[in-house]
Design a protein around this motif. Structure first.
Motif, PDB file in Angstrom:
ATOM      1  N   LEU A  42       0.865  -1.180   0.000  1.00  0.00           N
ATOM      2  CA  LEU A  42       0.000   0.000   0.000  1.00  0.00           C
ATOM      3  C   LEU A  42       0.901   1.229   0.000  1.00  0.00           C
ATOM      4  O   LEU A  42       1.722   1.397   0.905  1.00  0.00           O
ATOM      5  CB  LEU A  42      -0.892   0.002   1.248  1.00  0.00           C
ATOM      6  CG  LEU A  42      -1.767   1.249   1.442  1.00  0.00           C
ATOM      7  CD1 LEU A  42      -2.887   1.284   0.415  1.00  0.00           C
ATOM      8  CD2 LEU A  42      -2.345   1.287   2.851  1.00  0.00           C
ATOM      9  N   ILE A  43       0.787   2.056  -1.022  1.00  0.00           N
ATOM     10  CA  ILE A  43       1.515   3.316  -1.052  1.00  0.00           C
ATOM     11  C   ILE A  43       0.486   4.448  -1.047  1.00  0.00           C
ATOM     12  O   ILE A  43      -0.697   4.214  -1.287  1.00  0.00           O
ATOM     13  CB  ILE A  43       2.463   3.431  -2.271  1.00  0.00           C
ATOM     14  CG1 ILE A  43       1.684   3.370  -3.591  1.00  0.00           C
ATOM     15  CG2 ILE A  43       3.510   2.333  -2.231  1.00  0.00           C
ATOM     16  CD1 ILE A  43       2.572   3.515  -4.826  1.00  0.00           C
ATOM     17  N   CYS A  44       0.921   5.651  -0.729  1.00  0.00           N
ATOM     18  CA  CYS A  44      -0.035   6.754  -0.654  1.00  0.00           C
ATOM     19  C   CYS A  44       0.298   7.803  -1.702  1.00  0.00           C
ATOM     20  O   CYS A  44       1.408   7.850  -2.236  1.00  0.00           O
ATOM     21  CB  CYS A  44      -0.055   7.360   0.739  1.00  0.00           C
ATOM     22  SG  CYS A  44       1.520   8.022   1.273  1.00  0.00           S
ATOM     23  N   ALA A  45      -0.687   8.632  -1.990  1.00  0.00           N
ATOM     24  CA  ALA A  45      -0.524   9.656  -3.011  1.00  0.00           C
ATOM     25  C   ALA A  45      -1.184  10.944  -2.556  1.00  0.00           C
ATOM     26  O   ALA A  45      -2.361  10.953  -2.195  1.00  0.00           O
ATOM     27  CB  ALA A  45      -1.145   9.187  -4.325  1.00  0.00           C
ATOM     28  N   GLN A  46      -0.402  12.029  -2.573  1.00  0.00           N
ATOM     29  CA  GLN A  46      -0.916  13.344  -2.221  1.00  0.00           C
ATOM     30  C   GLN A  46      -0.246  14.376  -3.119  1.00  0.00           C
ATOM     31  O   GLN A  46       0.943  14.250  -3.452  1.00  0.00           O
ATOM     32  CB  GLN A  46      -0.609  13.658  -0.748  1.00  0.00           C
ATOM     33  CG  GLN A  46      -1.209  14.964  -0.269  1.00  0.00           C
ATOM     34  CD  GLN A  46      -1.041  15.205   1.228  1.00  0.00           C
ATOM     35  OE1 GLN A  46      -1.594  16.161   1.755  1.00  0.00           O
ATOM     36  NE2 GLN A  46      -0.284  14.370   1.920  1.00  0.00           N
ATOM     37  N   SER A  47      -0.990  15.398  -3.507  1.00  0.00           N
ATOM     38  CA  SER A  47      -0.485  16.370  -4.464  1.00  0.00           C
ATOM     39  C   SER A  47       0.071  17.610  -3.768  1.00  0.00           C
ATOM     40  O   SER A  47      -0.547  18.157  -2.851  1.00  0.00           O
ATOM     41  CB  SER A  47      -1.594  16.784  -5.428  1.00  0.00           C
ATOM     42  OG  SER A  47      -1.095  17.679  -6.411  1.00  0.00           O
ATOM     43  N   LEU A  48       1.238  18.034  -4.238  1.00  0.00           N
ATOM     44  CA  LEU A  48       1.813  19.304  -3.807  1.00  0.00           C
ATOM     45  C   LEU A  48       1.150  20.464  -4.549  1.00  0.00           C
ATOM     46  O   LEU A  48       0.367  20.257  -5.482  1.00  0.00           O
ATOM     47  CB  LEU A  48       3.313  19.312  -4.085  1.00  0.00           C
ATOM     48  CG  LEU A  48       4.180  18.340  -3.279  1.00  0.00           C
ATOM     49  CD1 LEU A  48       5.545  18.204  -3.934  1.00  0.00           C
ATOM     50  CD2 LEU A  48       4.325  18.801  -1.840  1.00  0.00           C
ATOM     51  N   ASP A  49       1.500  21.677  -4.159  1.00  0.00           N
ATOM     52  CA  ASP A  49       0.943  22.867  -4.809  1.00  0.00           C
ATOM     53  C   ASP A  49       1.317  22.924  -6.292  1.00  0.00           C
ATOM     54  O   ASP A  49       0.553  23.444  -7.107  1.00  0.00           O
ATOM     55  CB  ASP A  49       1.443  24.127  -4.090  1.00  0.00           C
ATOM     56  CG  ASP A  49       0.840  25.393  -4.674  1.00  0.00           C
ATOM     57  OD1 ASP A  49      -0.403  25.508  -4.670  1.00  0.00           O
ATOM     58  OD2 ASP A  49       1.607  26.262  -5.140  1.00  0.00           O
ATOM     59  N   ASP A  50       2.483  22.384  -6.670  1.00  0.00           N
ATOM     60  CA  ASP A  50       2.888  22.404  -8.075  1.00  0.00           C
ATOM     61  C   ASP A  50       2.375  21.181  -8.841  1.00  0.00           C
ATOM     62  O   ASP A  50       2.803  20.921  -9.963  1.00  0.00           O
ATOM     63  CB  ASP A  50       4.408  22.523  -8.193  1.00  0.00           C
ATOM     64  CG  ASP A  50       5.147  21.334  -7.591  1.00  0.00           C
ATOM     65  OD1 ASP A  50       4.479  20.379  -7.129  1.00  0.00           O
ATOM     66  OD2 ASP A  50       6.394  21.365  -7.549  1.00  0.00           O
ATOM     67  N   GLU A  51       1.475  20.401  -8.188  1.00  0.00           N
ATOM     68  CA  GLU A  51       0.803  19.246  -8.769  1.00  0.00           C
ATOM     69  C   GLU A  51       1.699  18.019  -8.884  1.00  0.00           C
ATOM     70  O   GLU A  51       1.304  17.006  -9.481  1.00  0.00           O
ATOM     71  CB  GLU A  51       0.158  19.578 -10.115  1.00  0.00           C
ATOM     72  CG  GLU A  51      -0.915  20.658  -9.996  1.00  0.00           C
ATOM     73  CD  GLU A  51      -1.604  20.976 -11.303  1.00  0.00           C
ATOM     74  OE1 GLU A  51      -1.130  20.492 -12.361  1.00  0.00           O
ATOM     75  OE2 GLU A  51      -2.615  21.705 -11.275  1.00  0.00           O
ATOM     76  N   THR A  52       2.888  18.082  -8.313  1.00  0.00           N
ATOM     77  CA  THR A  52       3.704  16.879  -8.182  1.00  0.00           C
ATOM     78  C   THR A  52       3.028  15.973  -7.159  1.00  0.00           C
ATOM     79  O   THR A  52       2.673  16.407  -6.067  1.00  0.00           O
ATOM     80  CB  THR A  52       5.124  17.217  -7.696  1.00  0.00           C
ATOM     81  OG1 THR A  52       5.742  18.133  -8.595  1.00  0.00           O
ATOM     82  CG2 THR A  52       5.977  15.951  -7.594  1.00  0.00           C
ATOM     83  N   ILE A  53       2.857  14.713  -7.506  1.00  0.00           N
ATOM     84  CA  ILE A  53       2.227  13.763  -6.586  1.00  0.00           C
ATOM     85  C   ILE A  53       3.318  13.010  -5.842  1.00  0.00           C
ATOM     86  O   ILE A  53       4.209  12.412  -6.457  1.00  0.00           O
ATOM     87  CB  ILE A  53       1.305  12.785  -7.329  1.00  0.00           C
ATOM     88  CG1 ILE A  53       0.241  13.561  -8.104  1.00  0.00           C
ATOM     89  CG2 ILE A  53       0.650  11.822  -6.344  1.00  0.00           C
ATOM     90  CD1 ILE A  53      -0.640  12.690  -8.974  1.00  0.00           C
ATOM     91  N   ILE A  54       3.261  13.067  -4.532  1.00  0.00           N
ATOM     92  CA  ILE A  54       4.277  12.441  -3.697  1.00  0.00           C
ATOM     93  C   ILE A  54       3.657  11.351  -2.824  1.00  0.00           C
ATOM     94  O   ILE A  54       2.445  11.314  -2.607  1.00  0.00           O
ATOM     95  CB  ILE A  54       5.000  13.468  -2.801  1.00  0.00           C
ATOM     96  CG1 ILE A  54       3.987  14.197  -1.890  1.00  0.00           C
ATOM     97  CG2 ILE A  54       5.790  14.453  -3.663  1.00  0.00           C
ATOM     98  CD1 ILE A  54       4.644  15.099  -0.846  1.00  0.00           C
ATOM     99  N   CYS A  55       4.509  10.481  -2.309  1.00  0.00           N
ATOM    100  CA  CYS A  55       4.076   9.427  -1.393  1.00  0.00           C
ATOM    101  C   CYS A  55       4.229   9.951   0.033  1.00  0.00           C
ATOM    102  O   CYS A  55       5.272   9.768   0.673  1.00  0.00           O
ATOM    103  CB  CYS A  55       4.911   8.173  -1.607  1.00  0.00           C
ATOM    104  SG  CYS A  55       4.750   7.473  -3.251  1.00  0.00           S
ATOM    105  N   PHE A  56       3.187  10.605   0.498  1.00  0.00           N
ATOM    106  CA  PHE A  56       3.225  11.227   1.828  1.00  0.00           C
ATOM    107  C   PHE A  56       1.792  11.318   2.341  1.00  0.00           C
ATOM    108  O   PHE A  56       0.934  11.915   1.691  1.00  0.00           O
ATOM    109  CB  PHE A  56       3.854  12.621   1.754  1.00  0.00           C
ATOM    110  CG  PHE A  56       4.357  13.132   3.077  1.00  0.00           C
ATOM    111  CD1 PHE A  56       5.621  12.785   3.531  1.00  0.00           C
ATOM    112  CD2 PHE A  56       3.566  13.940   3.866  1.00  0.00           C
ATOM    113  CE1 PHE A  56       6.097  13.236   4.753  1.00  0.00           C
ATOM    114  CE2 PHE A  56       4.022  14.409   5.091  1.00  0.00           C
ATOM    115  CZ  PHE A  56       5.293  14.057   5.540  1.00  0.00           C
ATOM    116  N   PRO A  57       1.483  10.746   3.529  1.00  0.00           N
ATOM    117  CA  PRO A  57       0.105  10.653   3.976  1.00  0.00           C
ATOM    118  C   PRO A  57      -0.354  11.685   4.996  1.00  0.00           C
ATOM    119  O   PRO A  57      -1.477  11.609   5.483  1.00  0.00           O
ATOM    120  CB  PRO A  57       0.074   9.260   4.628  1.00  0.00           C
ATOM    121  CG  PRO A  57       1.443   9.136   5.228  1.00  0.00           C
ATOM    122  CD  PRO A  57       2.381   9.886   4.319  1.00  0.00           C
TER     123      PRO A  57
END
Length: 241
Positions: A42-57
């Motif tokens: 299970l990995i996570c996906a969240q978007s930064l302000d510049d729309e880069t999607i990172i694995c950070f919950p």
């Protein structure tokens, strides 16, 4: 495909990689550790302000790193040098996580999106649509799950729920999530529910689809949870019994 015969229920899933003190959650090292044990991740996906999607919950990078700031207000350049839990490991882009894991073990992506639905989900789909690796998505945001129902129904999708605190999503939405009232609009293929909130009458109504218990941190919690579910998501260990 009979989902009860698939990877969704056939092997315990490890949360954010197989973590240790040296291999923190959502790092390439933790993913590699899980791959060596042949565990779905299970990995996570969240978007930064510049729309880069990172694995950070988490909402603030201070939850895991030596930095500070809300994820949705930061750009990747702001976080690329941050290290996780006093190790040398850094925050991973979702695309890099997928490239590393693909063709090795199944991937389940937990989507964290409290903003406008569509762009982020589309980007995630573009990252996984051509993979031969088995993939599923799950989210506590029913609109994210619905996006996949409407636009990429071939991707296995799940709703994440439990008896959250009212402040998490607001009192009304939190109650509807706990009672799985959103299932009508997003039509999930499986339910991921907080292990400590099982069993309950709301989940039992949906026993025709897989129930996955999450937030399992010990062997004893695992032994209790498996009485009420079809699979588990474990943190920092692989069940031995």
């Amino acid at each position: 495909m009979d989902i009860f015969e698939s990877w969704i229920v056939n092997a315990p899933i490890v949360r954010y990689g197989l973590t240790t003190e040296a291999y923190p959650e959502n790092t390439i090292a933790a993913y590699d550790n899980a791959i060596k044990q042949n565990c779905p991740i299970l990995i996570c996906a969240q978007s930064l302000d510049d729309e880069t999607i990172i694995c950070f919950p988490y909402k603030n990078v201070s939850a895991l790193t030596n930095g500070d700031g809300y994820v949705q207000t930061l750009k990747f350049d702001d976080i690329k040098d941050l290290t996780i839990l006093e190790t040398e490991h850094k925050i991973v882009k979702l695309e890099d996580a997928i490239k590393f894991i693909k063709n090795k073990v199944p991937i389940m992506i937990n989507i964290f999106n409290e903003g406008k639905v569509g762009k982020m989900e589309s980007e995630i789909f573009n990252l996984v649509k051509d993979l031969k690796t088995p993939v599923a998505i799950v989210s506590a945001n029913p609109e994210s799950v619905k996006w996949f129902k409407d636009n990429a129904p071939q991707v296995i999708r799940g709703i994440k729920s439990g008896k959250f605190e009212a402040k998490t999503y607001g009192s009304y939405k939190t109650k509807k999530l706990a009672k799985l009232k959103y299932n009508k609009i997003c039509e999930p293929d499986f339910i991921m529910y907080n292990a400590c909130d099982l069993p309950n009458r709301f989940v039992k109504k949906f026993n025709y689809m897989p129930i996955i218990a999450y937030n399992i941190k010990t062997e004893q919690e695992y032994l209790e949870a498996v009485k009420h579910c079809d699979n588990v998501v474990c943190s920092g260990f692989i069940p031995q019994i």
